[in-house]
Design a protein around this motif. Sequence first.
Motif, PDB file in Angstrom:
ATOM      1  N   ILE A   1      -0.100   0.998 -16.544  1.00 50.06           N
ATOM      2  CA  ILE A   1      -1.383   1.290 -16.087  1.00 50.06           C
ATOM      3  C   ILE A   1      -2.557   0.437 -16.597  1.00 50.06           C
ATOM      4  CG2 ILE A   1      -3.422   2.978 -15.491  1.00 50.06           C
ATOM      5  CD1 ILE A   1      -1.018   5.062 -15.358  1.00 50.06           C
TER       6      ILE A   1
ATOM      7  N   LYS B   1       1.182   3.657  -7.563  1.00 47.09           N
ATOM      8  CA  LYS B   1       0.162   3.226  -6.623  1.00 47.09           C
ATOM      9  C   LYS B   1      -0.428   1.885  -7.042  1.00 47.09           C
ATOM     10  CE  LYS B   1      -2.695   5.209  -4.365  1.00 47.09           C
ATOM     11  NZ  LYS B   1      -2.798   5.480  -2.651  1.00 47.09           N
ATOM     12  N   ARG B   2      -0.442   0.958  -6.071  1.00 43.25           N
ATOM     13  CA  ARG B   2      -0.910  -0.582  -6.364  1.00 43.25           C
ATOM     14  C   ARG B   2      -2.329  -0.760  -7.020  1.00 43.25           C
ATOM     15  NH1 ARG B   2      -3.336  -5.156  -4.665  1.00 43.25           N
ATOM     16  NH2 ARG B   2      -1.801  -7.167  -4.659  1.00 43.25           N
ATOM     17  N   ASP B   3      -3.381   0.000  -6.583  1.00 46.55           N
ATOM     18  CA  ASP B   3      -4.767   0.132  -7.082  1.00 46.55           C
ATOM     19  C   ASP B   3      -5.319   1.390  -6.604  1.00 46.55           C
ATOM     20  OD1 ASP B   3      -5.258  -2.894  -7.338  1.00 46.55           O
ATOM     21  OD2 ASP B   3      -4.657  -2.840  -5.315  1.00 46.55           O
TER      22      ASP B   3
ATOM     23  N   SER C   1       6.435   1.434 -11.937  1.00 49.58           N
ATOM     24  CA  SER C   1       5.235   1.303 -11.289  1.00 49.58           C
ATOM     25  C   SER C   1       4.155   0.394 -12.133  1.00 49.58           C
ATOM     26  CB  SER C   1       4.720   2.653 -10.986  1.00 49.58           C
ATOM     27  OG  SER C   1       3.420   2.744 -10.451  1.00 49.58           O
TER      28      SER C   1
ATOM     29  N   ALA D   1      -2.046   8.096 -11.387  1.00 48.82           N
ATOM     30  CA  ALA D   1      -0.974   6.994 -11.134  1.00 48.82           C
ATOM     31  C   ALA D   1       0.218   7.190 -12.095  1.00 48.82           C
ATOM     32  CB  ALA D   1      -1.653   5.549 -11.621  1.00 48.82           C
TER      33      ALA D   1
ATOM     34  N   ARG E   1       3.242  -7.276 -11.375  1.00 46.39           N
ATOM     35  CA  ARG E   1       3.883  -5.945 -10.324  1.00 46.39           C
ATOM     36  C   ARG E   1       5.170  -6.783  -9.337  1.00 46.39           C
ATOM     37  NH1 ARG E   1      -0.226  -5.281  -8.040  1.00 46.39           N
ATOM     38  NH2 ARG E   1      -1.009  -3.512  -9.243  1.00 46.39           N
TER      39      ARG E   1
ATOM     40  N   THR F   1      -0.190  -0.188 -11.785  1.00 46.79           N
ATOM     41  CA  THR F   1      -1.249   0.189 -11.177  1.00 46.79           C
ATOM     42  C   THR F   1      -2.565  -0.448 -11.886  1.00 46.79           C
ATOM     43  OG1 THR F   1      -0.257   2.394 -10.552  1.00 46.79           O
ATOM     44  CG2 THR F   1      -2.593   2.311 -10.463  1.00 46.79           C
TER      45      THR F   1
END
Length: 346
Positions: A141, A233-235, A184, A228, A173, A186
Amino acid sequence: MNVSLKPIQEQVIVITGASSGIGLATARAAARKGAKVVLASENKEELAKIVQQIQNEGGQAIYVVADVGRQEDMQQIATKAIERFGRFDTWVNNAGVSIYGRLEEVTEADNRRLFDTNFWGVVSGSLVAAKHLKKRGGAIINLGSELSDLSIPLQGMYSASKHAVKGFTDALRMELEEDEAPVSVTLIKPAGINTPYPEHAKNYTDQELTLPPPVYEPEEVANAILYAATHPKRDIYVGGASKLMSTLNKVVPGVVDWVNQNFMTEMQLKDKPARHKEGGLHKPGKGGKVHGTYEGHTQKSLYTRATINPVISGVVLAAASAAAIALIGSNRSKHGNGQYTRRKSV
């Protein structure tokens, strides 16, 4: 590839910039939820106090004194986390600092130091984390900003560093997804947050620093980070104003430029003489505080809560955006006659 993330109470979470502001809020929130936390910053004294507080409340925590601008320090954080807890599951690249000053006034040394912290710290932390997490899964993150998507005067190099963080995070990513790694990635994009950020910034002006409204509470960012850590989650935008300004900059960039060049400089300055000139750019800033000294209204982010909780209705989203626009507009009227005294040297 589907990424499966553990519940917070089963995680070991690494957080850089953990001795104040967003990092400290996140560390405390994670520990209260049962996570084991690894806190990193340059402020040994404050880190020791924070870890003791967490342990006194029944949590598990260690600290590592580290300069995120040094790759070997980032590796040391990972090593200590694995030695103590056997692993880490989430790595939060939160450490950051700013400079308030016009681009032509700021020294190259200061700009490079800012990038060492804001950009290279994220790069080193992400790559160290990815090497470990590719084998077992987890979350990286990175803390961007609403200024990952647009720029403002007086914080030009900070804006540039956050654009760079976005570019790097997106590329990382894609490469991890290409490798089918169970990781992941984020990017968190907060609006103005009431932390000691202005006090920690280096100040090239003659006036005390502040944040342009609307300003949100740091706990809102901590909530987004922990979301996150458990939901790929991407953003995540923290604050309806962050999403609004990002969207407007894509649709009507000229209008956003006009607003920023006419109002944004005075909205970042108080009508008071500067006190904190050096900040925490080249030495640890004063830690131990989650909240800053913002004198205006601070708020929770209904927009962000709706983003991470789809049950909240679209009406709330619209209300949050309307409130953000109203606050920006009222502050423009208030500061429309403001003065900015430029310094030619520090």
